[in-house]
Design an enzyme around this catalytic site. Structure first.
Site, PDB file in Angstrom:
ATOM      1  N   GLU A 112      35.790  61.280  39.291  1.00  0.00           N
ATOM      2  CA  GLU A 112      35.122  60.380  38.339  1.00  0.00           C
ATOM      3  C   GLU A 112      36.038  59.207  38.001  1.00  0.00           C
ATOM      4  O   GLU A 112      37.253  59.366  37.875  1.00  0.00           O
ATOM      5  CB  GLU A 112      34.773  61.156  37.067  1.00  0.00           C
ATOM      6  CG  GLU A 112      33.736  60.483  36.196  1.00  0.00           C
ATOM      7  CD  GLU A 112      33.175  61.439  35.153  1.00  0.00           C
ATOM      8  OE1 GLU A 112      33.150  61.039  33.976  1.00  0.00           O
ATOM      9  OE2 GLU A 112      32.767  62.573  35.512  1.00  0.00           O
ATOM     10  N   ASP A 114      35.744  56.074  35.125  1.00  0.00           N
ATOM     11  CA  ASP A 114      34.883  55.739  33.982  1.00  0.00           C
ATOM     12  C   ASP A 114      35.281  54.464  33.252  1.00  0.00           C
ATOM     13  O   ASP A 114      36.455  54.254  32.951  1.00  0.00           O
ATOM     14  CB  ASP A 114      34.941  56.848  32.915  1.00  0.00           C
ATOM     15  CG  ASP A 114      34.483  58.194  33.423  1.00  0.00           C
ATOM     16  OD1 ASP A 114      33.767  58.218  34.436  1.00  0.00           O
ATOM     17  OD2 ASP A 114      34.842  59.207  32.814  1.00  0.00           O
ATOM     18  N   GLU A 116      33.889  53.612  29.554  1.00  0.00           N
ATOM     19  CA  GLU A 116      33.053  54.079  28.446  1.00  0.00           C
ATOM     20  C   GLU A 116      33.260  53.151  27.263  1.00  0.00           C
ATOM     21  O   GLU A 116      34.397  52.883  26.860  1.00  0.00           O
ATOM     22  CB  GLU A 116      33.423  55.512  28.050  1.00  0.00           C
ATOM     23  CG  GLU A 116      33.064  56.541  29.097  1.00  0.00           C
ATOM     24  CD  GLU A 116      33.454  57.946  28.671  1.00  0.00           C
ATOM     25  OE1 GLU A 116      32.591  58.835  28.717  1.00  0.00           O
ATOM     26  OE2 GLU A 116      34.620  58.149  28.271  1.00  0.00           O
TER      27      GLU A 116
END
Length: 337
Positions: A112, A114, A116
């Site tokens: 992953e 990310d 955010e």
């Protein structure tokens, strides 16, 4: 195709893909695609709205549901970007995410990468959190958080992920804000498997704002995040055969950075000293010894120690003047880098 041969094929394709892309700090010539050419709705029904031009999309969160979209293809390395305008006013508990993952294919050892965006109470700024997982390494949080030098709810700004075999770089507009260099010590903790790109908005009341102290208030719903200037520029991978579908048009595009220029590296250093509010590498409460890939920079260490002496110092609360700012609060915006 066997696992060893597949990995070698993907690596060779990725190296070929990046070998023909010139290093560039300019984002002016990126190949922008229509939403339906690269993405499909993921969830949210009518909370996802595609504009008439076909190149922009709204994601909204209300009492019923959040919403999201997902890329058609898996990708093995590349440059992925979107221009995003975040919801305004009271946004505590709201999270907007722009990220890559293969969790649907590798539930126990997923990768992953990310972006955010963490909402906040009225009068407090959005915070940006970046994170990297490899091979299911969720037990080692590699989070960094920072503020921004602008209000991301006032206008669109470009957020980009560069993922190669040796590094991951997060960009805000043309400013790199974080670089993760692959090291031997990371082992399988560096993302190495093809991933899909996602964008979502959702209710993260339990943790997003002051550890769950402030929750989503649906009196201010719907919360709307706007996405445009969508870029999917990488080695697409067939989900069944795991064969890359790179073509010459993708390889020859201009304007895609391969790394960080000297000027950008200076900007990144200045940004981190002015706006970074958390980095796992300096968190002495979580890690008595920094994870092996961490490169400790004295100026960053001192800046964070002054910002939060408990988390980034010796772990003991000092007597005297209290620090009222939360870890995620933003310092005054800097006019330049």
């Amino acid at each position: 195709m066997g696992g060893g041969h597949m990995g070698w094929f993907l690596l060779c394709s990725s190296l070929l893909f990046f070998a023909v892309i010139a290093s560039s700090g300019s984002l002016a010539n990126l190949p922008i695609i229509a939403f339906e050419d690269g993405y499909t709705p993921l969830f949210g029904d009518h909370n996802l709205a595609i504009h008439r031009d076909g190149k922009s999309v709204h994601l909204s969160l209300d009492e019923r549901t959040g919403s999201g979209f997902v890329s058609h293809d898996l990708y093995f390395h590349g440059y992925f970007s979107a221009s995003i305008k975040l919801p305004s006013d009271y946004t505590a508990g709201v999270v907007v995410a722009f990220y890559m993952s293969n969790g649907d294919m590798f539930q126990k050892n997923h990768d992953e990468i990310d972006f955010e965006f963490l909402g906040n109470i009225r009068g407090k700024d959005w915070r940006v959190q970046t994170n990297v997982y490899g091979n299911g390494s969720t037990n080692i949080g590699r989070e960094e958080r920072c503020g921004l030098w602008f209000d991301p709810a006032e206008d669109f700004h470009q957020y980009s992920i560069l993922w190669t075999d040796s590094k991951i770089v997060f960009f805000v507009d043309d400013v790199p804000i974080r670089e993760v260099i692959r090291t031997e010590s990371m082992g399988g903790d560096f993302p190495t498997k093809p991933m899909t790109l996602y964008a979502t908005i959702w209710d993260a009341s339990d943790w997003a704002t002051n550890g769950g102290k402030y929750r989503v208030n649906y009196k201010y719903a719907p919360y709307v995040a706007e996405f445009s200037d969508l870029v999917l520029h990488g080695c697409a991978v067939d989900p069944i055969e795991h064969v890359t579908k790179c073509d010459s048009s993708a390889q020859d595009s201009e304007g895609v950075p391969f790394g960080i220029s000297p000027v950008q590296r200076t900007k990144m250093g200045n940004f981190r000293l002015k706006h970074m509010t958390y980095s796992y590498c300096y968190d002495t409460v979580r890690y008595k010894v920094p994870p092996p890939e961490c490169v400790i920079k004295p100026q960053e260490a001192e800046r964070l120690r002054k910002f939060d002496p408990i988390t980034f110092g010796n772990g003991r609360r000092h007597r005297g003047k209290r620090h009222h700012r939360s870890r995620g609060s933003q310092e005054e915006a800097a006019s330049s880098f």
